[in-house]
Each structure stands twice: as C-alpha cells, then as structure tokens.
Design a protein around this motif. Structure first.
Motif, PDB file in Angstrom:
ATOM      1  N   THR A   1       0.825  -1.212   0.000  1.00 19.88           N
ATOM      2  CA  THR A   1       0.000   0.000   0.000  1.00 19.88           C
ATOM      3  C   THR A   1       0.859   1.261   0.000  1.00 19.88           C
ATOM      4  O   THR A   1       0.497   2.259  -0.636  1.00 19.88           O
ATOM      5  CB  THR A   1      -0.953   0.005   1.207  1.00 19.88           C
ATOM      6  OG1 THR A   1      -0.212  -0.265   2.416  1.00 19.88           O
ATOM      7  CG2 THR A   1      -2.034  -1.059   1.055  1.00 19.88           C
ATOM      8  N   LEU A   2       1.994   1.221   0.689  1.00 20.87           N
ATOM      9  CA  LEU A   2       2.904   2.374   0.672  1.00 20.87           C
ATOM     10  C   LEU A   2       3.434   2.602  -0.741  1.00 20.87           C
ATOM     11  O   LEU A   2       3.427   3.735  -1.246  1.00 20.87           O
ATOM     12  CB  LEU A   2       4.052   2.154   1.654  1.00 20.87           C
ATOM     13  CG  LEU A   2       5.148   3.221   1.673  1.00 20.87           C
ATOM     14  CD1 LEU A   2       4.583   4.584   2.079  1.00 20.87           C
ATOM     15  CD2 LEU A   2       6.285   2.818   2.619  1.00 20.87           C
ATOM     16  N   ALA A   3       3.888   1.520  -1.386  1.00 22.09           N
ATOM     17  CA  ALA A   3       4.422   1.653  -2.747  1.00 22.09           C
ATOM     18  C   ALA A   3       3.341   2.125  -3.720  1.00 22.09           C
ATOM     19  O   ALA A   3       3.584   2.999  -4.567  1.00 22.09           O
ATOM     20  CB  ALA A   3       4.994   0.311  -3.205  1.00 22.09           C
ATOM     21  N   ALA A   4       2.142   1.576  -3.583  1.00 18.76           N
ATOM     22  CA  ALA A   4       1.058   1.973  -4.480  1.00 18.76           C
ATOM     23  C   ALA A   4       0.689   3.436  -4.288  1.00 18.76           C
ATOM     24  O   ALA A   4       0.442   4.164  -5.260  1.00 18.76           O
ATOM     25  CB  ALA A   4      -0.166   1.084  -4.236  1.00 18.76           C
ATOM     26  N   ALA A   5       0.658   3.882  -3.028  1.00 21.24           N
ATOM     27  CA  ALA A   5       0.329   5.287  -2.754  1.00 21.24           C
ATOM     28  C   ALA A   5       1.345   6.219  -3.387  1.00 21.24           C
ATOM     29  O   ALA A   5       0.989   7.258  -3.974  1.00 21.24           O
ATOM     30  CB  ALA A   5       0.259   5.519  -1.246  1.00 21.24           C
ATOM     31  N   VAL A   6       2.621   5.857  -3.299  1.00 20.25           N
ATOM     32  CA  VAL A   6       3.689   6.696  -3.857  1.00 20.25           C
ATOM     33  C   VAL A   6       3.605   6.734  -5.383  1.00 20.25           C
ATOM     34  O   VAL A   6       3.732   7.801  -6.007  1.00 20.25           O
ATOM     35  CB  VAL A   6       5.061   6.161  -3.399  1.00 20.25           C
ATOM     36  CG1 VAL A   6       6.183   6.851  -4.168  1.00 20.25           C
ATOM     37  CG2 VAL A   6       5.232   6.370  -1.902  1.00 20.25           C
TER      38      VAL A   6
END
Length: 431
Positions: A121-126
């Motif tokens: 989710t962190l990577a997708a948000a970025v």
C-alpha cells in the motif's frame, strides 16, 4: 493457573497471582509443537532483530518520506500534513485487528501478511500520487498505517517464544528489541533524507517498501509458536482493554508507558527552542537530539549486557522517576555541555524504562490475549508520543524550559499514582 475465557464475548475474570513460575509455565516458548521444527534462540534472535529493524525502519521513515514527496511536488503544506496523518493516525485502530495474532494457528503468517500489506500500500500510494486525486493515495496510506502496530507491538509479541524460558534470557532479548526501535528511529529518517537528496522522495519511499518486504521473509523464518489458547477463549479488543484496566500491573504499564512517551516527546521540541537560552547556533539543536538517540542505543546495550532482574512492575515506577529526573536536569541545564549530557542520560534511562515495560507486557499479559496487549500498549504509546509533540510545540512558544518542566511534573504525578495504585490494590496479584 491460566486465566480462562469460556467465550470471546464472556466476562473477563480477574487476574490470578503472578509468579515467575506461572509466567514461565505459560510462555509459548515452552510449548512443543509436534509438527514443527524448533529454531534455537541462537538462530531465532538474529532473525528477529533483522525482521524487527527492517519493519520498524519502514514504519518510522514512511511519514517523512510522504511529507517530502508531497512538498517537493509543489503541493500545499496542508496536503502534506493530511497525507502524513493518514499513515500515522490509523495506528490507534491497530488493536482492533490485532485479535488475529492470538487466534491464528501461526502468528508469523499474520505479521508477515501485515508487512506485505504495509509495503504494497505504501508503494502503491507513492506511485499513484502523481497520477490521481490525493484521496486515492490517502486511502492507501490509511491501510498502510492500520497495520503499522503489527510491525511494532505485534512483532514484539513473538519475542517470548524466541528468547528462551528463563527471565534473564527474556530480558536480555528485550534489550535487543529496544535496540531495534532505536536503530529504526535513527536509520529510517536518515535513509529517507539521504535517498531523497540523492534521487527523490519516491525512491526513498519505495526503498522502505522493499525493506518491509524483506522483513516479511525474515518473520516467516522465526521459530514457530503454537497458539496459546483456543480461538474461542480469545477476548475481543474491547474486553482486552478492560482486562488490562482491571489488572494492576498491566494498568500501571499502560498509563506509565503513555505518560513517559508523551513526556519524552517534548525533548526534540525543547532542543530546538533552547538554542537561544544556551547561546548556541540553531543547527546545534540536532546534536542534542542525537545525544538523546545515542543515549537510547547505549541504554539498550546496557540492558543486553546486564539485564535487570527486579520485578518489572516496580521497576517501571522507579525508572520513570529516573526519566523525570533527567528531564529536570535538561530543564535546569545552563550550558550546552550540561544539556548534551542530560539529553544523553535521558536517552539511556528511557531505554531502560522501555525494556521494563516490554518485560511487564510479556510477564503479565494473559496467554489468550498476549498479542493484543502488546499491540494495545504500542498503539497508545505512539498516540501519546504524537500528542506530546503537538503539546510541546504549543507550550514552547512561552519558554523553552516549560514543556520539559511540565513533562517531568506529569511523570511525577503518574509515578505517585502508580505507588498509590499498588498499595491500594495489594492483592495476591501484586503482593
């Protein structure tokens, strides 16, 4: 000797007497699992340290990475604040998903899954931030923050199954656990700042996501610990909190942890505000914060080398007194050298205090709610620390010493409450 719940929704009976023998008897590390290969502590602890450090580095550095990502894109500061809060505020909701730690057949799978979800989710948000409306990365960051407590308190709940059955080994391992928090708190933001300067904040964020993916692999390599209770015996999150409030040692662990976390959060704010009082360059405030961090690492090494053997409940009270004393010293310091020394001492003592709270969680948490107790206290500690930072920022506008003086006073009040609490509630549980 074990506390028993007839159902997850039934009443939580009062805690039975706590003795070292009952604590060790119920430790998951003493329960055999016929179908699993037990990894010796000598192998399990290094894997634990790697997993915990990587996961907590990602959790601790994510906020700075997101704030830098937003601000360098030219977006307004309020959006950076909102997206930063999107990943921190949900930590308070972590306990409501932590019951799975106590009901799962293999808690490692739950924590590894949380690591993967956090990283994904962190990577997708970025990656989606420059391509879509801010609400989309915001919701992804909420999901990332929701599992954050499983990367902190959740991982710590695995330590009793790794460290060994005797108290000395358990407490030495808790020193390693404290060190992982200190290393992560130092390395995480430093890596984000360095990579952001060399490449960009997006690359720093993706590096954190990769770190937590690796942490998931190391979590799966930890020794297996069978579930401590039947899923029907595991209380709901609300009842777990009620049980903690009813148990003298856990109640004191909770409010002393929160008060000390709220109080020491004032130190970095006071360091910046005290530059005029100490007649130093504003950049030197970073040295005071660094002294506190290095003191924390030194304290964790001290716990590893000479683990304390006193009762964790009483030890928390007296170490909280010591932390308050160090904060008074920082308040009264009239020279930069004295301030540097008191900040370092505060870091050392806070690490010892933190290790004592970990020991109390491990030794007094009921077997059927161990994971939830760790996550509840961890989540409320993070919340208290955030509140302390905000409060210190408001109070420091008056005088640099005011936040530290009030923080020391607050700890003194909590210490007095814990002493009275222990005397009034003197039952077989705490006698």
């Amino acid at each position: 000797m074990h506390r028993h719940h007839s159902s997850a929704s039934g009443p939580v009976p009062p805690s039975p007497p706590e003795t070292p023998s009952t604590q060790h008897a119920r430790s998951p590390s003493t329960t055999a699992h016929p179908g699993a290969t037990t990894t010796p502590a000598a192998k399990g602890l290094p894997r634990y340290v790697v997993a915990a450090t990587l996961a907590r580095t990602a959790d601790g550095g994510a906020v700075l990475a997101i704030v830098l990502l937003v601000t360098t894109s030219g977006a307004p500061g309020w959006l950076a604040g909102l997206l930063g809060a999107a990943i921190t505020a949900p930590h308070l909701l972590g306990p409501f998903i932590a019951r799975r730690l106590d009901t799962a057949q293999d808690g490692r799978t739950v924590i590894a899954g949380a690591c993967l979800l956090h990283g994904a989710t962190l990577a997708a948000a970025v990656l989606l931030y420059p391509l879509t409306w801010p609400i989309v990365p915001g919701l992804l960051l909420v999901a990332s923050g929701l599992v954050g407590p499983l990367l902190t308190g959740g991982i710590s709940s695995r330590l009793p199954a790794i460290a060994g059955t005797d108290r000395l080994s358990q407490r030495r391992a808790q020193g390693w656990d404290v060190a992982t928090y200190g290393i992560a708190g130092t390395i995480g933001p430093s890596i984000v700042a360095a990579v952001s300067a060399w490449a960009d904040p997006a690359a720093a964020s993706l590096m954190l996501a990769a770190a937590v993916f690796v942490a998931a692999a190391f979590v799966r390599l930890l020794p297996y610990a069978p579930p401590a209770a039947h899923p029907g015996e595991v209380p709901t999150p609300g009842r777990t909190l009620g049980m903690m409030a009813a148990s003298g040692p856990l109640r004191r662990t909770l409010y002393l942890t929160m008060v000390v976390a709220l109080s020491v959060a004032a130190l970095p704010i006071a360091a910046v505000a005290s530059t005029g009082h100490l007649h130093i360059d504003p950049a030197a405030a970073g040295l005071l914060t660094a002294a506190y961090g290095l003191g924390g690492l030194a304290g964790s090494v001290g716990v590893m080398v000479r683990p304390f053997q006193a009762d964790a409940d009483r030890l928390m009270t007296w170490l909280a007194v010591a932390v308050a004393g160090a904060m008074i010293g920082a308040t009264l310091a009239s020279t930069f050298a004295l301030a540097l020394a008191t900040y370092a001492v505060a870091g050392v003592l806070n690490s010892y205090f933190f290790a004592a709270t970990l020991a109390a969680r491990s030794e007094y948490a009921p077997r059927q709610a161990r994971g939830q107790v760790f996550v509840w206290i961890g989540a409320l500690k993070i919340t208290a620390g955030s509140a302390g930072t905000a409060l210190a920022g408001v109070l420091v506008t008056g005088t640099a010493q005011l936040p530290l003086a009030l923080a020391a006073t607050l700890i003194a009040v909590a210490v007095a409450a814990s002493v009275i609490d222990r005397r009034i509630g003197r039952t077989p549980e705490t006698a």
